[in-house]
Write a protein that holds these residues in place. Structure first.
Motif, PDB file in Angstrom:
ATOM      1  N   LEU A   1       0.834  -1.200   0.000  1.00 34.15           N
ATOM      2  CA  LEU A   1       0.000   0.000   0.000  1.00 34.15           C
ATOM      3  C   LEU A   1       0.868   1.248   0.000  1.00 34.15           C
ATOM      4  O   LEU A   1       2.060   1.194   0.299  1.00 34.15           O
ATOM      5  CB  LEU A   1      -0.927  -0.006   1.223  1.00 34.15           C
ATOM      6  CG  LEU A   1      -0.391  -0.460   2.592  1.00 34.15           C
ATOM      7  CD1 LEU A   1       0.634   0.505   3.146  1.00 34.15           C
ATOM      8  CD2 LEU A   1      -1.532  -0.608   3.573  1.00 34.15           C
ATOM      9  N   PRO A   2       0.287   2.387  -0.353  1.00 29.78           N
ATOM     10  CA  PRO A   2       1.049   3.636  -0.244  1.00 29.78           C
ATOM     11  C   PRO A   2       1.413   3.906   1.216  1.00 29.78           C
ATOM     12  O   PRO A   2       0.580   3.724   2.112  1.00 29.78           O
ATOM     13  CB  PRO A   2       0.064   4.691  -0.774  1.00 29.78           C
ATOM     14  CG  PRO A   2      -0.894   3.933  -1.624  1.00 29.78           C
ATOM     15  CD  PRO A   2      -1.040   2.592  -0.956  1.00 29.78           C
ATOM     16  N   ALA A   3       2.630   4.300   1.455  1.00 31.41           N
ATOM     17  CA  ALA A   3       3.076   4.529   2.831  1.00 31.41           C
ATOM     18  C   ALA A   3       2.190   5.528   3.554  1.00 31.41           C
ATOM     19  O   ALA A   3       1.966   5.421   4.766  1.00 31.41           O
ATOM     20  CB  ALA A   3       4.527   4.997   2.838  1.00 31.41           C
ATOM     21  N   GLU A   4       1.647   6.482   2.815  1.00 31.90           N
ATOM     22  CA  GLU A   4       0.824   7.520   3.434  1.00 31.90           C
ATOM     23  C   GLU A   4      -0.464   6.962   4.043  1.00 31.90           C
ATOM     24  O   GLU A   4      -1.049   7.582   4.934  1.00 31.90           O
ATOM     25  CB  GLU A   4       0.481   8.593   2.414  1.00 31.90           C
ATOM     26  CG  GLU A   4      -0.387   8.111   1.274  1.00 31.90           C
ATOM     27  CD  GLU A   4      -0.538   9.121   0.154  1.00 31.90           C
ATOM     28  OE1 GLU A   4      -1.543   9.047  -0.560  1.00 31.90           O
ATOM     29  OE2 GLU A   4       0.351   9.984  -0.004  1.00 31.90           O
ATOM     30  N   VAL A   5      -0.897   5.792   3.596  1.00 24.69           N
ATOM     31  CA  VAL A   5      -2.130   5.203   4.119  1.00 24.69           C
ATOM     32  C   VAL A   5      -1.985   4.873   5.604  1.00 24.69           C
ATOM     33  O   VAL A   5      -2.915   5.070   6.398  1.00 24.69           O
ATOM     34  CB  VAL A   5      -2.516   3.942   3.314  1.00 24.69           C
ATOM     35  CG1 VAL A   5      -3.639   3.170   4.015  1.00 24.69           C
ATOM     36  CG2 VAL A   5      -2.936   4.322   1.908  1.00 24.69           C
ATOM     37  N   VAL A   6      -0.814   4.388   5.996  1.00 20.54           N
ATOM     38  CA  VAL A   6      -0.588   4.045   7.401  1.00 20.54           C
ATOM     39  C   VAL A   6      -0.619   5.306   8.256  1.00 20.54           C
ATOM     40  O   VAL A   6      -1.210   5.337   9.338  1.00 20.54           O
ATOM     41  CB  VAL A   6       0.753   3.299   7.569  1.00 20.54           C
ATOM     42  CG1 VAL A   6       1.042   3.035   9.041  1.00 20.54           C
ATOM     43  CG2 VAL A   6       0.726   1.983   6.804  1.00 20.54           C
ATOM     44  N   GLU A   7       0.000   6.364   7.755  1.00 25.42           N
ATOM     45  CA  GLU A   7      -0.003   7.637   8.483  1.00 25.42           C
ATOM     46  C   GLU A   7      -1.409   8.211   8.589  1.00 25.42           C
ATOM     47  O   GLU A   7      -1.812   8.736   9.637  1.00 25.42           O
ATOM     48  CB  GLU A   7       0.926   8.619   7.777  1.00 25.42           C
ATOM     49  CG  GLU A   7       1.164   9.905   8.533  1.00 25.42           C
ATOM     50  CD  GLU A   7       2.210  10.770   7.861  1.00 25.42           C
ATOM     51  OE1 GLU A   7       1.966  11.989   7.766  1.00 25.42           O
ATOM     52  OE2 GLU A   7       3.251  10.232   7.435  1.00 25.42           O
ATOM     53  N   ASP A   8      -2.169   8.107   7.519  1.00 26.07           N
ATOM     54  CA  ASP A   8      -3.554   8.592   7.538  1.00 26.07           C
ATOM     55  C   ASP A   8      -4.385   7.828   8.570  1.00 26.07           C
ATOM     56  O   ASP A   8      -5.214   8.420   9.280  1.00 26.07           O
ATOM     57  CB  ASP A   8      -4.193   8.440   6.158  1.00 26.07           C
ATOM     58  CG  ASP A   8      -3.623   9.428   5.142  1.00 26.07           C
ATOM     59  OD1 ASP A   8      -2.999  10.413   5.570  1.00 26.07           O
ATOM     60  OD2 ASP A   8      -3.800   9.196   3.936  1.00 26.07           O
ATOM     61  N   ALA A   9      -4.167   6.527   8.653  1.00 22.57           N
ATOM     62  CA  ALA A   9      -4.898   5.706   9.626  1.00 22.57           C
ATOM     63  C   ALA A   9      -4.542   6.117  11.046  1.00 22.57           C
ATOM     64  O   ALA A   9      -5.406   6.158  11.934  1.00 22.57           O
ATOM     65  CB  ALA A   9      -4.586   4.225   9.403  1.00 22.57           C
ATOM     66  N   LEU A  10      -3.269   6.452  11.268  1.00 23.23           N
ATOM     67  CA  LEU A  10      -2.848   6.892  12.600  1.00 23.23           C
ATOM     68  C   LEU A  10      -3.530   8.201  12.969  1.00 23.23           C
ATOM     69  O   LEU A  10      -4.007   8.363  14.095  1.00 23.23           O
ATOM     70  CB  LEU A  10      -1.329   7.064  12.636  1.00 23.23           C
ATOM     71  CG  LEU A  10      -0.772   7.480  14.000  1.00 23.23           C
ATOM     72  CD1 LEU A  10      -0.769   6.305  14.959  1.00 23.23           C
ATOM     73  CD2 LEU A  10       0.630   8.067  13.869  1.00 23.23           C
ATOM     74  N   ARG A  11      -3.613   9.136  12.030  1.00 23.71           N
ATOM     75  CA  ARG A  11      -4.253  10.412  12.323  1.00 23.71           C
ATOM     76  C   ARG A  11      -5.745  10.236  12.581  1.00 23.71           C
ATOM     77  O   ARG A  11      -6.322  10.927  13.419  1.00 23.71           O
ATOM     78  CB  ARG A  11      -4.039  11.380  11.158  1.00 23.71           C
ATOM     79  CG  ARG A  11      -2.638  11.943  11.079  1.00 23.71           C
ATOM     80  CD  ARG A  11      -2.621  13.237  10.293  1.00 23.71           C
ATOM     81  NE  ARG A  11      -1.260  13.606   9.947  1.00 23.71           N
ATOM     82  CZ  ARG A  11      -0.629  13.203   8.852  1.00 23.71           C
ATOM     83  NH1 ARG A  11      -1.243  12.407   8.009  1.00 23.71           N
ATOM     84  NH2 ARG A  11       0.609  13.583   8.617  1.00 23.71           N
ATOM     85  N   GLU A  12      -6.368   9.338  11.854  1.00 25.59           N
ATOM     86  CA  GLU A  12      -7.798   9.111  12.071  1.00 25.59           C
ATOM     87  C   GLU A  12      -8.052   8.583  13.475  1.00 25.59           C
ATOM     88  O   GLU A  12      -9.046   8.948  14.117  1.00 25.59           O
ATOM     89  CB  GLU A  12      -8.335   8.130  11.031  1.00 25.59           C
ATOM     90  CG  GLU A  12      -9.836   7.932  11.108  1.00 25.59           C
ATOM     91  CD  GLU A  12     -10.365   7.065   9.982  1.00 25.59           C
ATOM     92  OE1 GLU A  12     -11.494   6.555  10.111  1.00 25.59           O
ATOM     93  OE2 GLU A  12      -9.655   6.889   8.968  1.00 25.59           O
ATOM     94  N   ALA A  13      -7.149   7.743  13.965  1.00 27.41           N
ATOM     95  CA  ALA A  13      -7.294   7.189  15.313  1.00 27.41           C
ATOM     96  C   ALA A  13      -6.832   8.165  16.388  1.00 27.41           C
ATOM     97  O   ALA A  13      -7.176   8.002  17.560  1.00 27.41           O
ATOM     98  CB  ALA A  13      -6.507   5.881  15.430  1.00 27.41           C
ATOM     99  N   ASN A  14      -6.055   9.183  15.981  1.00 31.42           N
ATOM    100  CA  ASN A  14      -5.521  10.178  16.924  1.00 31.42           C
ATOM    101  C   ASN A  14      -5.752  11.566  16.335  1.00 31.42           C
ATOM    102  O   ASN A  14      -4.834  12.180  15.761  1.00 31.42           O
ATOM    103  CB  ASN A  14      -4.022   9.944  17.161  1.00 31.42           C
ATOM    104  CG  ASN A  14      -3.715   8.576  17.741  1.00 31.42           C
ATOM    105  OD1 ASN A  14      -3.678   8.394  18.951  1.00 31.42           O
ATOM    106  ND2 ASN A  14      -3.496   7.598  16.860  1.00 31.42           N
ATOM    107  N   PRO A  15      -6.965  12.090  16.442  1.00 28.40           N
ATOM    108  CA  PRO A  15      -7.338  13.353  15.778  1.00 28.40           C
ATOM    109  C   PRO A  15      -6.489  14.558  16.174  1.00 28.40           C
ATOM    110  O   PRO A  15      -6.465  15.555  15.444  1.00 28.40           O
ATOM    111  CB  PRO A  15      -8.794  13.548  16.203  1.00 28.40           C
ATOM    112  CG  PRO A  15      -9.279  12.190  16.599  1.00 28.40           C
ATOM    113  CD  PRO A  15      -8.094  11.497  17.174  1.00 28.40           C
ATOM    114  N   ASP A  16      -5.795  14.497  17.312  1.00 30.04           N
ATOM    115  CA  ASP A  16      -4.983  15.644  17.733  1.00 30.04           C
ATOM    116  C   ASP A  16      -3.706  15.791  16.910  1.00 30.04           C
ATOM    117  O   ASP A  16      -3.053  16.839  16.956  1.00 30.04           O
ATOM    118  CB  ASP A  16      -4.610  15.511  19.217  1.00 30.04           C
ATOM    119  CG  ASP A  16      -5.801  15.723  20.135  1.00 30.04           C
ATOM    120  OD1 ASP A  16      -6.809  16.288  19.662  1.00 30.04           O
ATOM    121  OD2 ASP A  16      -5.730  15.328  21.309  1.00 30.04           O
ATOM    122  N   LEU A  17      -3.328  14.750  16.174  1.00 31.61           N
ATOM    123  CA  LEU A  17      -2.109  14.814  15.380  1.00 31.61           C
ATOM    124  C   LEU A  17      -2.347  15.661  14.139  1.00 31.61           C
ATOM    125  O   LEU A  17      -3.330  15.472  13.427  1.00 31.61           O
ATOM    126  CB  LEU A  17      -1.659  13.408  14.970  1.00 31.61           C
ATOM    127  CG  LEU A  17      -1.287  12.451  16.101  1.00 31.61           C
ATOM    128  CD1 LEU A  17      -0.861  11.101  15.524  1.00 31.61           C
ATOM    129  CD2 LEU A  17      -0.162  13.029  16.954  1.00 31.61           C
TER     130      LEU A  17
END
Length: 215
Positions: free
Chosen positions: A150-166
């Protein structure tokens, strides 16, 4: 006159370099922390399996492990600072295995980064554990049952969705040997999310990065 100007310029440069070096070696002088989270399955595939590391055994169930909590400047970072603080006991480093994978890594992180925090070893590891515990790992990453690309950015996007303060610029994703390797999260000295400094580097841009499931 020209020689005098050159000598003066060299002296100023040397003094400036000495000042920067002194700052880099001073424990407790930092602008922020970087919380580095390693995807355990990637580390195992690249290094851990060959070492026979216990954290790589099937059923260990390590997802993102704590690589370290790193003192950072707005430009650059300190390491191996001089500190009067005593090193951690074997019991203290062993107590970090559940989130770091090994006591050896905990000891190394203290020697390279913890000494620059200005904190006693007990407080540094307590702060590291608190920073680690504050991050919610996306369920979608822990529920995978097969390797995916997958695109590496997908993992980062998932982290932000789970941690909205980021924030969008508060996380940097790294890759290694074509795999998702780490998420590096920038935090204030009080462990509040913040934007990362410009010299933290760019996110991994791989479009088909390999992401192995938890073992």
């Amino acid at each position: 006159m020209g020689c005098r100007l050159i000598r003066a310029g060299l002296l100023a440069f040397a003094l400036c370099g000495a000042a920067l070096s002194a700052r880099a070696d001073q424990a407790g002088v930092l602008d922020l922390y970087v919380l580095a989270l390693s995807w355990n399955s990637t580390w195992c595939a690249i290094e851990g399996d060959e070492r026979g590391a216990a954290q790589c055994e099937t059923g260990a169930r390590h997802g993102f492990t704590l690589h370290g909590l790193w003192p950072q400047y707005e430009e650059g970072w300190p390491s191996y600072c001089s500190t009067p603080a005593r090193g951690p006991s074997d019991a203290l480093t062993a107590g970090m295995v559940d989130i770091m994978g090994s006591s050896g890594l905990a000891w190394h992180q203290w020697l390279k980064h913890g000494v620059c925090s200005g904190l006693p070893a007990e407080d540094y590891f307590a702060l590291s554990r608190r920073a680690y515990a504050a991050v919610t790992v996306p369920a979608v990453l822990t529920q995978l049952n097969r390797p995916v690309r997958l695109p590496a950015e997908v993992v980062e996007d998932a982290l932000r969705e789970a941690n909205p303060d980021l924030s969008d610029s508060g996380v940097v994703t790294t890759c290694r040997e074509g795999r998702i390797a780490e998420l590096r999260i920038c935090l204030t000295r009080d462990l509040e999310p913040r934007d990362c400094p410009a010299d933290m580097g760019r996110d991994c841009s791989l479009r088909e990065a390999l992401f192995d499931p938890i073992r």
